[in-house]
Design a protein around this motif. Structure first.
Motif, PDB file in Angstrom:
ATOM      1  N   LYS A  70       1.135  -1.269   0.009  1.00 12.61           N
ATOM      2  CA  LYS A  70      -0.318  -0.574   0.061  1.00 12.61           C
ATOM      3  C   LYS A  70       1.510   1.252   0.431  1.00 12.61           C
ATOM      4  CE  LYS A  70      -3.561   2.525   2.641  1.00 12.61           C
ATOM      5  NZ  LYS A  70      -3.256   3.031   3.192  1.00 12.61           N
ATOM      6  N   VAL A  71       0.352   2.152  -1.198  1.00 12.81           N
ATOM      7  CA  VAL A  71       1.318   3.267  -1.268  1.00 12.81           C
ATOM      8  C   VAL A  71       1.210   4.336   0.246  1.00 12.81           C
ATOM      9  CG1 VAL A  71       2.030   4.682  -2.841  1.00 12.81           C
ATOM     10  CG2 VAL A  71       1.832   2.168  -3.629  1.00 12.81           C
ATOM     11  N   SER A  72       2.527   5.178   0.594  1.00 12.23           N
ATOM     12  CA  SER A  72       2.426   5.363   2.121  1.00 12.23           C
ATOM     13  C   SER A  72       2.303   7.563   1.289  1.00 12.23           C
ATOM     14  CB  SER A  72       3.185   5.200   2.501  1.00 12.23           C
ATOM     15  OG  SER A  72       4.148   6.458   2.385  1.00 12.23           O
ATOM     16  N   PRO A  73       1.741   7.883   2.181  1.00  9.27           N
ATOM     17  CA  PRO A  73       1.511   9.581   2.008  1.00  9.27           C
ATOM     18  C   PRO A  73       3.014   9.746   1.339  1.00  9.27           C
ATOM     19  CG  PRO A  73       0.195   9.148   3.331  1.00  9.27           C
ATOM     20  CD  PRO A  73       1.126   7.245   3.382  1.00  9.27           C
ATOM     21  N   TYR A  74       4.296   9.520   2.017  1.00  8.06           N
ATOM     22  CA  TYR A  74       5.081   9.929   2.075  1.00  8.06           C
ATOM     23  C   TYR A  74       5.729   9.831   0.723  1.00  8.06           C
ATOM     24  CZ  TYR A  74       4.759   9.758   7.257  1.00  8.06           C
ATOM     25  OH  TYR A  74       3.984  10.362   8.419  1.00  8.06           O
ATOM     26  N   THR A  75       5.657   8.585  -0.073  1.00 10.21           N
ATOM     27  CA  THR A  75       5.979   8.069  -0.827  1.00 10.21           C
ATOM     28  C   THR A  75       5.455   8.492  -2.102  1.00 10.21           C
ATOM     29  OG1 THR A  75       6.626   6.071   0.164  1.00 10.21           O
ATOM     30  CG2 THR A  75       6.588   6.209  -2.501  1.00 10.21           C
ATOM     31  N   LYS A  76       3.596   9.043  -1.896  1.00 14.75           N
ATOM     32  CA  LYS A  76       3.267   9.848  -2.554  1.00 14.75           C
ATOM     33  C   LYS A  76       3.818  10.970  -3.072  1.00 14.75           C
ATOM     34  CE  LYS A  76      -1.198   6.635  -2.216  1.00 14.75           C
ATOM     35  NZ  LYS A  76      -2.497   7.575  -1.830  1.00 14.75           N
ATOM     36  N   GLN A  77       3.752  12.123  -2.337  1.00 18.37           N
ATOM     37  CA  GLN A  77       4.349  13.416  -2.060  1.00 18.37           C
ATOM     38  C   GLN A  77       5.676  13.410  -2.912  1.00 18.37           C
ATOM     39  OE1 GLN A  77       4.603  14.102   1.793  1.00 18.37           O
ATOM     40  NE2 GLN A  77       5.730  16.476   1.714  1.00 18.37           N
ATOM     41  N   MET A  78       6.361  12.235  -2.667  1.00 19.16           N
ATOM     42  CA  MET A  78       7.457  12.172  -3.573  1.00 19.16           C
ATOM     43  C   MET A  78       7.776  12.136  -4.900  1.00 19.16           C
ATOM     44  SD  MET A  78      11.434  12.792  -3.367  1.00 19.16           S
ATOM     45  CE  MET A  78      12.304  12.247  -1.892  1.00 19.16           C
ATOM     46  N   HIS A  79       6.829  11.198  -5.225  1.00 21.48           N
ATOM     47  CA  HIS A  79       6.754  10.532  -6.562  1.00 21.48           C
ATOM     48  C   HIS A  79       5.775  12.384  -7.075  1.00 21.48           C
ATOM     49  CE1 HIS A  79       4.044   9.156 -10.076  1.00 21.48           C
ATOM     50  NE2 HIS A  79       5.435   8.161 -10.219  1.00 21.48           N
ATOM     51  N   ALA A  80       4.777  12.635  -6.576  1.00 21.85           N
ATOM     52  CA  ALA A  80       3.543  13.985  -7.418  1.00 21.85           C
ATOM     53  C   ALA A  80       5.305  15.040  -7.489  1.00 21.85           C
ATOM     54  CB  ALA A  80       3.403  14.560  -6.035  1.00 21.85           C
ATOM     55  N   TYR A  81       6.100  14.888  -6.292  1.00 22.41           N
ATOM     56  CA  TYR A  81       7.230  16.089  -6.643  1.00 22.41           C
ATOM     57  C   TYR A  81       7.901  16.255  -7.610  1.00 22.41           C
ATOM     58  CZ  TYR A  81       9.960  19.816  -6.067  1.00 22.41           C
ATOM     59  OH  TYR A  81      11.149  20.818  -6.278  1.00 22.41           O
ATOM     60  N   ILE A  82       8.519  14.991  -8.148  1.00 27.41           N
ATOM     61  CA  ILE A  82       9.432  14.591  -9.278  1.00 27.41           C
ATOM     62  C   ILE A  82       8.642  15.369 -10.248  1.00 27.41           C
ATOM     63  CG2 ILE A  82      10.235  13.397 -10.173  1.00 27.41           C
ATOM     64  CD1 ILE A  82      11.956  13.900  -7.670  1.00 27.41           C
ATOM     65  N   ASP A  83       7.083  14.382 -10.156  1.00 21.09           N
ATOM     66  CA  ASP A  83       6.304  14.374 -11.073  1.00 21.09           C
ATOM     67  C   ASP A  83       5.728  15.733 -11.843  1.00 21.09           C
ATOM     68  OD1 ASP A  83       5.772  12.291 -12.560  1.00 21.09           O
ATOM     69  OD2 ASP A  83       3.664  12.319 -12.464  1.00 21.09           O
ATOM     70  N   SER A  84       6.022  16.950 -10.868  1.00 27.86           N
ATOM     71  CA  SER A  84       4.880  18.417 -10.989  1.00 27.86           C
ATOM     72  C   SER A  84       6.800  18.821 -11.952  1.00 27.86           C
ATOM     73  CB  SER A  84       4.943  18.767 -10.086  1.00 27.86           C
ATOM     74  OG  SER A  84       5.974  19.291  -8.989  1.00 27.86           O
ATOM     75  N   ILE A  85       7.958  18.512 -11.830  1.00 36.49           N
ATOM     76  CA  ILE A  85       8.760  19.641 -11.680  1.00 36.49           C
ATOM     77  C   ILE A  85       9.015  19.547 -13.135  1.00 36.49           C
ATOM     78  CG2 ILE A  85      11.528  18.971 -12.342  1.00 36.49           C
ATOM     79  CD1 ILE A  85      11.863  17.450  -9.701  1.00 36.49           C
ATOM     80  N   PRO A  86       9.605  20.770 -14.218  1.00 41.68           N
ATOM     81  CA  PRO A  86       9.411  21.197 -15.408  1.00 41.68           C
ATOM     82  C   PRO A  86      10.307  20.347 -15.921  1.00 41.68           C
ATOM     83  CG  PRO A  86       8.871  23.589 -13.991  1.00 41.68           C
ATOM     84  CD  PRO A  86       9.162  21.646 -13.361  1.00 41.68           C
ATOM     85  N   GLU A  87       9.859  19.716 -17.399  1.00 41.76           N
ATOM     86  CA  GLU A  87      10.833  19.157 -18.783  1.00 41.76           C
ATOM     87  C   GLU A  87      11.284  20.338 -18.865  1.00 41.76           C
ATOM     88  OE1 GLU A  87      10.534  17.884 -22.752  1.00 41.76           O
ATOM     89  OE2 GLU A  87       8.613  16.784 -21.649  1.00 41.76           O
ATOM     90  N   GLY A  88      13.342  19.725 -18.549  1.00 37.25           N
ATOM     91  CA  GLY A  88      14.409  20.554 -18.738  1.00 37.25           C
ATOM     92  C   GLY A  88      15.029  21.036 -17.389  1.00 37.25           C
ATOM     93  N   SER A  89      14.171  20.781 -16.113  1.00 35.50           N
ATOM     94  CA  SER A  89      15.150  21.406 -15.062  1.00 35.50           C
ATOM     95  C   SER A  89      15.617  20.708 -14.092  1.00 35.50           C
ATOM     96  CB  SER A  89      13.981  21.751 -14.137  1.00 35.50           C
ATOM     97  OG  SER A  89      12.154  22.262 -14.543  1.00 35.50           O
ATOM     98  N   THR A  90      16.629  21.404 -14.264  1.00 30.98           N
ATOM     99  CA  THR A  90      18.171  20.959 -13.541  1.00 30.98           C
ATOM    100  C   THR A  90      17.680  20.430 -11.926  1.00 30.98           C
ATOM    101  OG1 THR A  90      19.065  21.630 -14.899  1.00 30.98           O
ATOM    102  CG2 THR A  90      20.326  20.871 -13.179  1.00 30.98           C
ATOM    103  N   VAL A  91      17.937  19.623 -11.801  1.00 31.32           N
ATOM    104  CA  VAL A  91      17.969  18.882 -10.143  1.00 31.32           C
ATOM    105  C   VAL A  91      19.516  18.197  -9.892  1.00 31.32           C
ATOM    106  CG1 VAL A  91      17.088  16.977  -8.382  1.00 31.32           C
ATOM    107  CG2 VAL A  91      15.826  18.038 -10.558  1.00 31.32           C
ATOM    108  N   ILE A  92      19.694  18.274  -8.448  1.00 29.29           N
ATOM    109  CA  ILE A  92      21.270  17.960  -8.260  1.00 29.29           C
ATOM    110  C   ILE A  92      20.688  16.108  -7.206  1.00 29.29           C
ATOM    111  CG2 ILE A  92      22.791  17.673  -6.572  1.00 29.29           C
ATOM    112  CD1 ILE A  92      23.266  20.749  -6.888  1.00 29.29           C
ATOM    113  N   MET A  93      21.504  15.446  -7.574  1.00 26.63           N
ATOM    114  CA  MET A  93      21.235  14.242  -7.126  1.00 26.63           C
ATOM    115  C   MET A  93      22.573  13.798  -6.387  1.00 26.63           C
ATOM    116  SD  MET A  93      19.668  11.074  -8.769  1.00 26.63           S
ATOM    117  CE  MET A  93      18.057  10.946  -8.556  1.00 26.63           C
ATOM    118  N   SER A  94      22.673  13.489  -4.866  1.00 25.52           N
ATOM    119  CA  SER A  94      23.554  13.563  -4.103  1.00 25.52           C
ATOM    120  C   SER A  94      23.524  11.877  -3.702  1.00 25.52           C
ATOM    121  CB  SER A  94      23.097  14.835  -3.130  1.00 25.52           C
ATOM    122  OG  SER A  94      25.151  14.489  -2.038  1.00 25.52           O
ATOM    123  N   PHE A  95      24.450  11.293  -4.385  1.00 27.85           N
ATOM    124  CA  PHE A  95      24.451  10.036  -3.794  1.00 27.85           C
ATOM    125  C   PHE A  95      25.479   9.849  -2.055  1.00 27.85           C
ATOM    126  CE2 PHE A  95      24.063  10.138  -8.316  1.00 27.85           C
ATOM    127  CZ  PHE A  95      22.920   8.620  -8.106  1.00 27.85           C
TER     128      PHE A  95
END
Lengths: 268, 206
Positions: A30-55
């Motif tokens: 069952k998908v938790s609200p936390y994961t939904k929030q993360m997915h929705a945010y990434i989904d809302s990022i406009p195409e061509g925007s730049t994101v830093i991914m830090s490992f």
């Protein structure tokens, strides 16, 4: 206590995880609200925007971190988001580069145009603060040795003002430093963390200092479900659930033994 | 004098970093960037210090014969990895990368995975309802574990909501209290160091 020696507990867990990992049974999460929030945010990022991914992790947590990182990389690349990879832990550097490069190829992305990997900088607090002033001065060259100015997608990137958000993929407290030091530059911080670290970040998420967070193998499985793919998260769910049940069983059994021995002690 | 100079340097830089935080002036920004560069350089030197110290301590132990085979393996790893990186680089098909992916990563994951066995053993041997507090802790742990297990059990939805409540209220309250405590402690210690009241970082006696 002598009724169940320690090595039986170990063998039981080993067999349980081994068998459940070998079985290819889908567990419906069952998908938790936390994961939904993360997915929705990434989904809302406009195409061509730049994101830093830090490992920001070590090799030891790879089995838990890898499914999360892969699901998020696939989602970001499928949305045509440009990615800048960095690492604030030496061990995460190689892992991050390999993951980003492989998934980039899977989505036909070009290094330098669609994604770039800047590599590792020592002293994470200084690196986070320094990138807020100038990413070029912090990383004059990328991981492969190309000059910052020679990389097409970086020509318009000066500092965090040109970045949509930072996703810290961490197995420890490094995301805290992104929140505390990166947060002063008004950059949105997202965390993809191990299950053990989830409660550490709850106060930051609740106070909106952190924009979104997913945690552990379960978080990865939930994210995979939302993205519509089957990955390491979903595959590990059966084993994780079985291990949880085993621990519950051991706690109950241990308490039964404890109360029985106490009763016996009282009688004697 | 040996102690006065470091104290003056510490206070001056502390004050400067504090003041520059509130300024958007170009001089303040470039000064901040320069100091952050130095910070990273100093940190890189501490890594070298760590390597030298590791080699020195291990060589002494090897000469005394304590756990010799293990220490030799550790030293070989410490020396061979940078040598491989210097000779063949750290590209995808390099020996360095092979060692990292096939030796270091599996070994690190193995050590981390051992935690699961210790948790299983500890849950049987140590997690007992010995007192009211321990019983509450035990109950909360069981609820959280059950709610995260994806089991088709009755009232799973209610259990999950209750687990979220535990996470969002009692657990977060404790976390916040700890965070505020750490914050106040860090602030106090920083002020003591900057003002020269706390001098243990200088080494030796006060």
């Amino acid at each position: 206590m002598h009724l169940l020696p320690r090595h039986f507990v170990f063998i039981g867990l080993f067999l349980l995880i081994g068998i459940t990992m070998a079985l290819d049974i889908d567990v419906d999460v069952k998908v938790s609200p936390y994961t939904k929030q993360m997915h929705a945010y990434i989904d809302s990022i406009p195409e061509g925007s730049t994101v830093i991914m830090s490992f920001d992790h070590e090799a030891s947590s790879l089995p838990e971190i890898r499914p999360i990182a892969l699901a998020m990389l696939r989602h970001a690349f499928s949305k045509n988001i440009k990615l800048i990879g960095v690492s604030l832990y030496p061990e995460g550097t190689l892992i991050g580069y390999r993951l980003m490069n492989n998934i980039g190829k899977e989505y036909n992305k070009t290094y330098g145009d669609d994604f770039v990997y800047l590599g590792f900088r020592p002293q994470y607090i200084a690196a986070i603060l320094s990138m807020g002033e100038s990413i070029e001065k912090t990383f004059p060259q990328d991981y492969l040795g190309y000059q910052y100015n020679a990389i097409p997608m970086l020509t318009s990137i000066t500092n965090y003002d040109d970045i949509n958000c930072v996703i810290s993929i961490a197995d420890g407290s490094l995301t805290t430093h992104w929140i505390e030091y990166g947060g002063q530059f008004d950059i949105k911080i997202l965390g993809a963390v191990t299950a053990a670290m989830v409660t550490t970040y709850d106060p930051y998420l609740s106070s909106n200092q952190m924009t979104a967070m997913i945690g552990g193998l379960r978080g990865a499985a939930e994210y995979e479900k939302l993205f519509g793919m089957k990955g390491g998260g979903a595959r590990g769910m059966l084993a994780q659930s079985a291990a949880h049940l085993y621990v519950i069983f051991l706690i109950v059994l241990g308490n039964i033994f404890y109360f029985r021995s106490r009763k016996k002690g009282a009688k004697n | 004098m040996n102690r006065q100079i470091p104290l003056v340097v510490c206070f001056s830089f502390g004050l400067m970093m504090f003041l520059q935080y509130f300024s958007t002036h170009t001089v303040a920004r470039s000064l901040n960037l320069a100091i952050l560069d130095y910070w990273q350089i100093i940190f890189a030197f501490t890594l070298i210090l760590g390597v030298v110290s590791y080699i020195k301590v291990n060589m002494t132990k090897i000469s005394r014969g304590i756990d010799r085979p293990y220490l030799i393996v550790g030293l070989i790893g410490m020396i061979s990895m940078p040598i491989m990186a210097l000779i063949w680089g750290i590209k995808a098909d390099s020996p360095f990368m092979w060692m990292f992916e096939n030796v270091q990563a599996p070994m690190a994951s193995t050590v981390f995975a051992l935690l699961a066995f210790f948790v299983a053993s500890a849950s049987f041997r140590g997690f007992r309802a010995r007192s009211t507090q321990a019983s509450i802790l035990l109950g909360a742990a069981l609820i959280i574990l059950l709610s995260r297990s994806n089991l088709p059990i009755p009232y799973a939805e209610n259990l999950s909501e209750f687990a979220d409540w535990i996470r969002n209220y009692p657990s977060m309250t404790a976390r916040r209290a700890i965070l505020i405590g750490i914050g106040l402690g860090s602030l106090t210690t920083s002020l003591r160091v900057l003002l020269g009241i706390e001098r243990t970082w200088l080494g030796g006696e006060n």
